[in-house]
Design an enzyme around this catalytic site. Sequence first.
Site, mmCIF file in Angstrom:
data_model
loop_
_atom_site.group_PDB
_atom_site.id
_atom_site.type_symbol
_atom_site.label_atom_id
_atom_site.label_comp_id
_atom_site.label_asym_id
_atom_site.label_seq_id
_atom_site.Cartn_x
_atom_site.Cartn_y
_atom_site.Cartn_z
ATOM 1 N N ILE A 152 -7.648 2.011 -0.844
ATOM 2 C CA ILE A 152 -7.386 2.885 0.307
ATOM 3 C C ILE A 152 -5.915 3.258 0.270
ATOM 4 O O ILE A 152 -5.045 2.381 0.170
ATOM 5 C CB ILE A 152 -7.756 2.168 1.615
ATOM 6 C CG1 ILE A 152 -9.281 1.985 1.662
ATOM 7 C CG2 ILE A 152 -7.260 2.941 2.830
ATOM 8 C CD1 ILE A 152 -9.748 1.046 2.748
ATOM 9 N N ARG B 216 0.821 -1.215 0.000
ATOM 10 C CA ARG B 216 0.000 0.000 0.000
ATOM 11 C C ARG B 216 0.859 1.272 0.000
ATOM 12 O O ARG B 216 0.532 2.265 -0.645
ATOM 13 C CB ARG B 216 -0.916 -0.019 1.236
ATOM 14 C CG ARG B 216 -2.116 0.874 1.134
ATOM 15 C CD ARG B 216 -3.081 0.661 2.295
ATOM 16 N NE ARG B 216 -3.567 -0.703 2.359
ATOM 17 C CZ ARG B 216 -4.577 -1.173 1.624
ATOM 18 N NH1 ARG B 216 -5.196 -0.389 0.777
ATOM 19 N NH2 ARG B 216 -4.962 -2.426 1.733
ATOM 20 N N ASP C 15 -13.030 7.065 5.941
ATOM 21 C CA ASP C 15 -14.414 7.559 6.026
ATOM 22 C C ASP C 15 -14.730 8.238 7.360
ATOM 23 O O ASP C 15 -15.874 8.201 7.831
ATOM 24 C CB ASP C 15 -15.423 6.405 5.776
ATOM 25 C CG ASP C 15 -15.331 5.858 4.350
ATOM 26 O OD1 ASP C 15 -14.905 6.601 3.459
ATOM 27 O OD2 ASP C 15 -15.660 4.680 4.158
ATOM 28 N N THR D 127 -16.416 11.413 -1.559
ATOM 29 C CA THR D 127 -17.872 11.226 -1.456
ATOM 30 C C THR D 127 -18.141 9.777 -1.101
ATOM 31 O O THR D 127 -17.528 8.863 -1.667
ATOM 32 C CB THR D 127 -18.601 11.637 -2.748
ATOM 33 O OG1 THR D 127 -20.010 11.382 -2.575
ATOM 34 C CG2 THR D 127 -18.105 10.889 -3.975
ATOM 35 N N HIS D 128 -19.050 9.581 -0.157
ATOM 36 C CA HIS D 128 -19.307 8.229 0.364
ATOM 37 C C HIS D 128 -20.813 7.965 0.351
ATOM 38 O O HIS D 128 -21.585 8.827 0.784
ATOM 39 C CB HIS D 128 -18.753 8.121 1.793
ATOM 40 C CG HIS D 128 -18.953 6.771 2.376
ATOM 41 N ND1 HIS D 128 -18.139 5.696 2.071
ATOM 42 C CD2 HIS D 128 -19.910 6.292 3.221
ATOM 43 C CE1 HIS D 128 -18.570 4.627 2.716
ATOM 44 N NE2 HIS D 128 -19.638 4.958 3.425
HETATM 45 C C1 GRF Z 1 -20.120 6.569 -5.536
HETATM 46 O O1 GRF Z 1 -21.296 6.105 -4.923
HETATM 47 C C2 GRF Z 1 -19.085 6.907 -4.501
HETATM 48 O O2 GRF Z 1 -19.609 7.472 -3.345
HETATM 49 C C3 GRF Z 1 -18.572 5.521 -4.219
HETATM 50 O O3 GRF Z 1 -18.395 4.977 -5.509
HETATM 51 C C4 GRF Z 1 -19.432 5.478 -6.339
HETATM 52 C C5 GRF Z 1 -18.806 5.962 -7.622
HETATM 53 O O4 GRF Z 1 -19.760 5.995 -8.647
HETATM 54 N N1 GRF Z 1 -17.436 5.518 -3.342
HETATM 55 P P1 GRF Z 1 -19.353 6.123 -10.205
HETATM 56 O O5 GRF Z 1 -18.383 5.028 -10.513
HETATM 57 O O6 GRF Z 1 -18.777 7.489 -10.404
HETATM 58 O O7 GRF Z 1 -20.668 5.965 -10.942
#
Ligand code: GRF
Length: 187
Positions: free
Chosen positions: A87, A60, A140, A103-104
């Site tokens: 990660i 990593r 997260d 974004t999570h």
């Molecule tokens: C999103 O829901 C993000 O929060 C998550 O992976 C997804 C990515 O979506 N960690 P995309 O591949 O951009 O459609």
Amino acid sequence: MRLGVLASGTGTILAAILEAGIKVAVVVVDRPCAATTIASDAGIEAVMIQRTSFGQAFDREAYTKQVTAALEEHAIDVAAIAGFGTILSASFCERFEGRVLNTHPSLLPAFKGWHAVDEALAAGVKVTGCTVHVVTAEVDAGPIVAQEAVPVLPGDDAASLHERIKTVERELFPRAIKEFMASVAQP
Ligand code: GRF
């Protein structure tokens, strides 16, 4: 202020960032994925730092150094993680401290980790959502900058629920990135 985006998946969040008029200097991916095509269609360089091992042997730290170097080569000030499947180690957070957003797909601190949508379904919650937060060494767990609730509807499976969440992420994340970049530029 130069933004780098890290992605692994279908790249729809990356596409939303671009559609919001945010200039992206480089896209880094960890595997062959649709995000690369979205970047190149927009004339943005996509650097693939392929993750070849998913086992215990995965180095990593070495991997993180390569990602850091790619962002440094493109003189990135701020990074946005838009569904990146690897990660990164703490050295990444130290190098770009306070300058990385993620974004999570859950209302953090609930359902951390890669299986947030499945776990929300399994828990039977009626409301989940998405969270934009500053990345810190603990996964997260960094300071929350934006959050929005999304209902879980009868008959949902992981795909339908995740898509409903992503519809919200595609609005929330670009908006948060714009505000974040403005605040980093003028602390
Ligand atoms: C999103 O829901 C993000 O929060 C998550 O992976 C997804 C990515 O979506 N960690 P995309 O591949 O951009 O459609």
